[in-house]
Structure formats: structure tokens, C-alpha cells
Design an enzyme around this catalytic site. Structure first.
Site, PDB file in Angstrom:
ATOM      1  CG  ASP A   1      -2.175   0.714   1.124  1.00  0.00           C
ATOM      2  OD1 ASP A   1      -2.314   1.512   0.174  1.00  0.00           O
ATOM      3  OD2 ASP A   1      -3.060   0.528   1.984  1.00  0.00           O
TER       4      ASP A   1
ATOM      5  CG  ASP B   1      -9.484   2.063  -0.370  1.00  0.00           C
ATOM      6  OD1 ASP B   1      -9.042   0.941  -0.667  1.00  0.00           O
ATOM      7  OD2 ASP B   1      -8.837   2.894   0.290  1.00  0.00           O
TER       8      ASP B   1
HETATM    9  C1  DGJ Z   1      -5.781   1.798   2.017  1.00  0.00           C
HETATM   10  C2  DGJ Z   1      -6.131   0.603   1.179  1.00  0.00           C
HETATM   11  O1  DGJ Z   1      -6.606   1.003  -0.067  1.00  0.00           O
HETATM   12  C3  DGJ Z   1      -7.142  -0.234   1.941  1.00  0.00           C
HETATM   13  O2  DGJ Z   1      -7.577  -1.299   1.139  1.00  0.00           O
HETATM   14  C4  DGJ Z   1      -6.523  -0.718   3.215  1.00  0.00           C
HETATM   15  O3  DGJ Z   1      -5.473  -1.601   2.923  1.00  0.00           O
HETATM   16  C5  DGJ Z   1      -6.035   0.462   4.035  1.00  0.00           C
HETATM   17  N1  DGJ Z   1      -5.216   1.358   3.272  1.00  0.00           N
HETATM   18  C6  DGJ Z   1      -5.270   0.000   5.238  1.00  0.00           C
HETATM   19  O4  DGJ Z   1      -4.740   1.036   5.943  1.00  0.00           O
END
Ligand code: DGJ
Length: 707
Positions: free
Chosen positions: A441, A505
Site C-alpha cells: 500500500d 477502496d
Molecule cells: C488503504 C487501502 O486502499 C485499503 O484497502 C486498506 O489496505 C487500508 N489502506 C489499510 O490502511
């Protein structure tokens, strides 16, 4: 040598290049069956009155010194000198469909190496290397790849976006001047996907000439389509450098990122299919070449509350639902109780996991699933042991306050000790645990990125690549997912080091329809993470039933993003059903040819995937809003074998009653849904099938099978 004309060719696309005295692309368009080099002289231009007395070519490097009067391909200098290079060809090498042209400007003491390759898929890749031949550094302001566009390419399509709203297409007509995309966020970004598509007026999915380009680069970038005052057009793409960021020392070569370019005579589908084929044959690789396992990712299920006993119960349930890979998201490492702290402290949180991670991993493996884990190595929380020990490891410029983003700062990967620290910690994680998959990430932008007081966005991007390279080499069987707050780092260069993307997300099926369709212009389904989320979406609070969520996740790399222990049996049955449906069809989905289908009602999104042997086709029709008309328009099914007969089957439909009393949309179903029906591929492609009337926010899956 004067006026040598060379050609790169494929079954669908040709590129014709004049190499001397200056290299110039004369043609980038449909494959020519009857080409001979002397044809090219038909394009020799007149010299117009009222301007320079010589012809001004749009050369490979688009130098201003030729009288381009448009956006040049190169800008830089040596303390103000040597600032207007003009390159003369010194060498040409063609090997098959790969061409290397070298050129020099002795005055400015620069050498240019241009590499062009036309892949069998029809995708052209281009990059330039500029070498400094003099003792003083050459300060680089810009180096771009420029490709000419046909004058008829009057319309431009690009993608805007933001967090939870990625890959949104928009279009402009471009008659004069430029259309420019600039990204200064230090990563590929949600906002400015590095791609531009130009085409003939009203180009669509099935029709029109289309020239699409994508810059393979995960940092700052600039892309432009320019309509010159003389009517010629070109597209240009480059890594964008911050002031003073880039200089080349004597003997050093700076390479541009690769530009990937796909011309199609048959609309956007042709462009995408070439890109997909190129990626499948050249970039996408999966260790062991096995089917993509169905995921369960814990993030939206438990967020930061990690209790190994509970996680193991989630894993039990996941396995029972047909999940094949279980991924522990954010929250497992020391002190990470929320998103305000602990990034950088890549040690296990022993309060949460007193017996270590291994018992959980063993449990997951004993259930027959693979194990994955989340990391965000490029970041550092001000509230972390790492920051307390090394406050100077932050990527920043001295003398300025560095703003946090999601309460975090960026770690300066250009500091060797910081880089080594990450290699060591990630090697501990991946070396001492049986990890198959890493969700990598990156949750903030770069602001005033600095190293030794100088701008360092480009250097940070390169170090990120190096870090992935080191880890990829050390752990060749581990798969990496590129995630950046969802779809903030999706591009071909990061794909050379990763195996899958997290597009957004936002798991709201309605929103995902647009996001995933946008992404499909450049990426095939198997690298697009598509998860079924909670029935009340965490990003939008919109509610959808399992059928719409399940079908929306079908044409991707499927997963679940929820806690299966907290939902009722009907929901769980849905997960089981869609995981099984995905597995049943994933070979077709992950290897077949994808088609986006133009529908007269903009609220109907239709798409299909047809197996390579054209024996099977899957078509999803998603109704996003209330249909515009009483009847939905027939679905034409592209990509089939014209002479073959196909059986049409309804494979999956929303949980609504379709007919009779209580059925609110139809008194009678389309005939093919009631009684078995076959039709020729030609008929299905040209005339199509009648669709049932769909409620807003529902979808159906139709299959065709050769009989
Ligand atoms: C952002 C990501 O896009 C999410 O899927 C998740 O992994 C969060 N960060 C975790 O902090």
C-alpha cells in the site's frame, strides 16, 4: 544516408519511419498490405508562405530547433548554454520489429538513443535515452516521447478521478492548442491516470480510428495532445521533473519511461484488446502460472482489531465459502491501533499476536488457503519508534514544515540506511513467515519531496522500484499487489514488479461498474482486484443485494472484503455462489477477449468476455439507473464465430421475480429465457438478443456456448 524509410509491421498496425537526416515517424496506422518505401515521398510537405522557408518536421525528439513551434520533446541546458539541441541521425539498427536510432548533437554534446518496438499485439513501445557527452552536467527540464497522430484524430478521451472514484472517463474535442494532463502527486495518482486516447470524431467501443497511449511510470508525469497551428497533431508523454530535480553527468544516460501505444481501426475495443494481449504476453507474470485464487481480505471486516483467535474463525468461514487466499490487512504490526501511528515499525504487535503470526498462517494453510499480508513500507508515522530514532529519515526539504497525509509522512528511500532497514524488515516478514502474497500500500502524496535539499520525487520513485526489485528477486514466489489508497498506483511499470492492482477502496457495486470499466481500457480482468464488499458499502453507505455485488466482481480477480462471521446465511450463500461461479468461469475471464458494448441507453453497461477458441462467451448487462425506455435494447454479442451456432443461457440473474403477479417489470420474459434457443454467431453479433427489463442497480449474466 538520405531519406531511408523503414517500417515496423504487425498484423494490425504499421509504423513507418524516415531515419535521415533526422528521424521522423511518417505513419502510425493500419497495417499496409502493399507498402513500398518510395510511397512515403507522397507525404513530402509543401512549405507555406508566411513562415520558415524550410519544412519543419515533427521529429522523433520533437526539437524546437527544427521550427516546431509547439511543445518540444526536450528542454534543458548547461547553465544556460547548449539549450536547443537538434539531433542528426548517426546510426540505425533494425532487428525484426525493433528499431534503434542513435543521433547526436555535437554542438550541445548530447547523444540520443531511441528504441522503438512494434509487438505482435500491435502495441508500439518507445523510449529515449539522452547521454551527456561533456564534462558539465546537463540540466534536464523535460524529455518526452512524442508520437504523431493522424489529423483526423480530433477527439480526446482521458480519465479523471479521486480516492474512491477512480478511472472516470471524459472527452473533449480538440481543434486548437493543447490538452494537457499534469500529475505532481509523486505517484501514478487517482487523479491523472497517465493515458490519453485520441480518435476520429465520435469514436466508440466498436467504431472509429483510435490512438491510445499509456506512460509506464509511477511518479510525476505530463501527457499532452497538441494540435499545431499547421493542423498536424501529436501526443507527448514524459516523466515530469520538479525544478532542479534532474541532471545528467558526463557519460550518463537518462532514459524516459516507456510509452505504450496502441492504434486500432475498430474503436476502443481494438485498442484495449491489443493492450491486454501485450500485457499478457510481455508483462503479466504469476509465479507458478496457476489460476488466480479467490481472496478474502480482512480490511473492511475488522479494520485494526486483530485477534488471532477471531481471525482464525474468519479463515474457517472463508475456506468454507470457497476462498483460496486469506489476507491480513493493516493492523498487525507493533502499536498499530489506528491510522495515526506505527508506520515504519515493521515488527509484530505482540500484544495482538502473543504467539506470533505463524499459528495463524499455519491455520490458514491447513485450511488449504494461501496466506497474504499488508504492508506500507514507504511511509513513517510521526508517532513511531522509527521516527523517534530517525526523524531525519523523512522525505522533505529542510526549513519547511512537512504536512502529514493520513497522519503520516514519507520515508526517504534515498537514504541508504532507511532503504536497508526496509529490506531487512521486509525480508524478516517474507523470509521467516510462509507468505504467498503481499498487499503493498501507499497512502499519501509526496509534498516537497527532498533529498540533500534537492527535489527528489523522481529518485523516490526509482528507489521504490529498486526496493520491489530487491524483494522480488529475494522472494520470487511471493506475489505483490499494487495498492495506493485503492487505485493511486496503477500503471504498466509497476506491473512489471507486481501481479495485481487494487482499483479502488470503493466496493459499491454501482460505482465499481464505472471504475472497472475505466480500468478495462488498459488492463485485463485478471490483474483487477474485484471484491464483494459489505451489503452496506463502507465507502458510500449505499446498499446492494448480493447478486449485483457478486456479478460486478465476477469479471475481475475476485475476492471478499468483509467479515463473513457477521452476516446472515443468505449473504454467505451468496458469497459461496459467486466464488463458485467465478471459479467455474475464471479461465475464460482471465484469458479471453474482453468486449465493452456500446448500448443506446447510457445507464446500461454491457460487456462480454469470449474465450480464445470462441467456444464460450459470457456477457454481463448492468443496469445502473432506471432504463430510459420501456424496453431495453437488444444486446449484440461481439467476438463470436460468425458461422458457428451458439446456445444462449441465462447464467445468473438478480433476485427479482421476473414474471406474473408481483413481477413489477415484465408480464412476459424474452422468449430465449423461457425456452432453449440457439442462434448463429453472426446473428448474435449483428442482431443480438432481447434483454429482460432490469431494475436499476441490478445485473444479469448471459452465457453463449457453441453447439
Ligand atoms: C488503504 C487501502 O486502499 C485499503 O484497502 C486498506 O489496505 C487500508 N489502506 C489499510 O490502511
Amino acid at each position: 544516408m538520405q531519406d531511408a524509410i523503414l517500417r515496423l509491421e504487425s498484423n494490425t498496425v504499421d509504423v513507418v519511419i524516415k531515419t535521415h537526416p533526422f528521424a521522423e515517424i511518417l505513419y502510425w496506422g493500419p497495417h499496409l498490405q502493399h507498402f513500398s518505401p518510395q510511397d512515403a515521398s507522397s507525404l513530402a510537405r509543401p512549405v507555406a508562405n508566411g513562415r520558415l522557408d524550410v519544412d519543419s518536421p515533427v521529429t522523433l525528439m520533437a526539437e524546437l530547433g527544427h521550427g516546431l513551434f509547439g511543445s518540444p520533446g526536450i528542454e534543458g541546458h548547461r547553465l544556460g548554454l547548449d539549450g536547443s539541441p537538434v539531433f542528426t541521425t548517426t546510426g540505425v539498427q533494425q532487428q525484426g520489429q525493433t528499431l534503434t536510432v542513435t543521433a547526436e548533437d555535437a554542438q550541445a554534446a548530447l547523444r540520443l538513443t531511441s528504441e522503438l518496438a512494434l509487438d505482435a499485439s500491435g502495441v508500439l513501445t518507445v523510449r529515449h535515452g539522452v547521454t551527456n557527452l561533456k564534462a558539465q552536467p546537463w540540466q534536464v527540464d523535460r524529455i518526452a516521447v512524442t508520437l504523431p497522430l493522424a489529423e483526423r484524430a480530433q477527439e480526446v478521451m482521458a480519465f479523471h478521478g479521486r480516492w474512491i472514484h477512480e478511472f472516470q472517463p471524459h472527452r473533449v474535442e480538440l481543434e486548437h492548442d493543447s490538452f494537457v494532463i499534469e500529475n505532481r502527486r509523486g505517484k501514478t495518482s487517482h487523479e491523472h491516470f497517465p493515458a490519453l486516447i485520441s480518435g476520429t470524431p465520435s469514436f466508440g467501443e466498436m467504431q472509429g480510428d483510435v490512438w491510445g497511449v499509456h506512460l509506464g511510470w509511477s511518479g510525476n508525469h505530463r501527457l499532452r495532445v497538441e494540435a499545431k497551428t499547421d493542423g498536424r497533431r501529436y501526443v507527448q508523454a514524459e516523466a515530469l521533473y520538479l525544478p532542479g530535480e534532474m541532471a545528467i553527468d558526463e557519460g550518463e544516460t537518462l532514459w524516459t519511461p516507456r510509452l505504450y501505444a496502441s492504434y486500432s481501426a475498430h474503436g476502443l475495443n481494438g485498442m484495449s484488446q491489443q493492450f491486454h494481449r501485450y500485457l499478457r504476453e510481455n508483462i503479466i507474470r504469476f509465479p507458478d502460472n496457476k489460476p488466480r485464487p479467490v481472496h478474502l481480505n480482512t480490511w473492511e471486516g475488522i479494520y485494526f482489531s486483530h485477534d488471532p483467535a477471531y481471525i482464525m474463525k474468519m479463515a474457517d468461514e472463508a475456506a468454507a465459502l470457497g476462498v483460496e487466499r486469506f489476507i491480513i490487512d493493516d493492523g498487525w504490526y507493533k502499536g498499530r491501533s489506528d491510522d495515526r501511528r506505527a508506520l515504519g515499525d515493521w515488527y509484530l504487535d505482540e500484544n495482538k499476536y502473543p504467539n506470533g503470526l505463524t499459528p495463524v498462517i499455519d491455520h490458514v494453510k491447513a485450511l488449504g488457503m494461501e496466506f497474504g499480508i499488508w504492508v506500507e513500507p514507504e511511509m513513517i508515522s510521526p508517532d513511531s519508534d522509527l521516527y523517534r530514532a530517525h526523524p531525519d529519515w523523512v522525505l522533505a526539504l529542510p526549513g519547511y514544515a512537512q504536512a502529514t497525509g493520513r497522519h503520516q509522512l514519507v520515508l526517504n528511500l534515498n537514504i541508504p540506511e532507511a532503504f536497508e532497514y526496509l529490506v531487512e524488515r521486509m525480508s524478516w516478514l517474507l523470509g521467516e513467515h510462509d507468505v504467498d502474497y503481499v498487499k503493498w500500500d501507499m497512502n499519501r502524496e509526496l509534498v516537497q519531496p527532498g533529498h540533500h535539499g534537492k527535489a527528489a520525487a523522481d529518485a523516490q520513485t526509482r528507489q521504490f522500484y529498486r526496493l520491489l526489485d530487491v524483494l522480488g528477486k529475494r522472494f520470487p514466489r511471493v506475489e505483490f499487489e499494487s495498492c495506493s489508497s485503492g487505485g493511486g498506483r496503477i500503471d504498466y511499470e509497476v506491473l512489471t514488479r507486481s501481479h495485481r492492482f487494487w482499483p479502488s477502496d470503493n466496493n459499491d457495486a454501482l460505482e465499481r461498474n464505472t471504475i472497472q470499466r475505466g480500468m478495462s481500457y488498459f488492463f485485463p480482468p485478471e490483474v483487477m482486484g474485484a471484491h464483494i464488499g459489505h451489503h452496506k458499502c463502507h465507502a458510500t453507505f449505499r446498499q446492494h443485494d448480493i447478486a449485483f455485488r457478486g456479478l460486478t466482481a465476477l469479471f475481475g480477480h475476485m475476492g471478499l472484503e468483509l467479515d463473513p462471521l457477521t452476516v446472515d446465511e443468505q449473504e454467505r450463500e451468496g458469497y459461496r455462489h459467486y466464488a463458485a461461479l467465478h471459479k467455474q468461469w475464471r479461465e475464460v475471464i482471465h484469458t479471453g477477449t474482453q468486449w465493452r458494448i456500446d448500448m443506446p441507453d447510457a445507464a446500461t453497461l454491457a460487456q462480454g468476455i469470449v474465450s480464445d477458441d470462441k467456444k464460450q462467451g459470457l456477457f454481463i448487462v448492468s443496469q445502473l439507473k432506471m432504463p430510459d425506455y420501456t424496453l431495453m435494447m437488444p444486446l449484440r454479442m461481439p467476438g463470436l464465430e460468425a458461422s458457428a451456432q451458439y446456445r444462449i443461457t441465462l447464467l445468473d440473474h438478480p433476485n427479482i421475480r421476473l414474471t406474473g403477479e408481483g413481477g413489477h417489470t415484465m408480464r412476459k420474459l424474452p422468449a430465449w429465457m423461457d425456452a432453449p434457443q440457439t442462434a448463429s454467431g453472426e446473428w448474435l453479433m449483428q442482431a443480438g438478443i432481447a434483454l429482460p427489463i432490469l431494475d436499476p442497480e441490478t445485473a444479469i449474466l448471459i452465457g453463449v456456448e457453441r453447439v
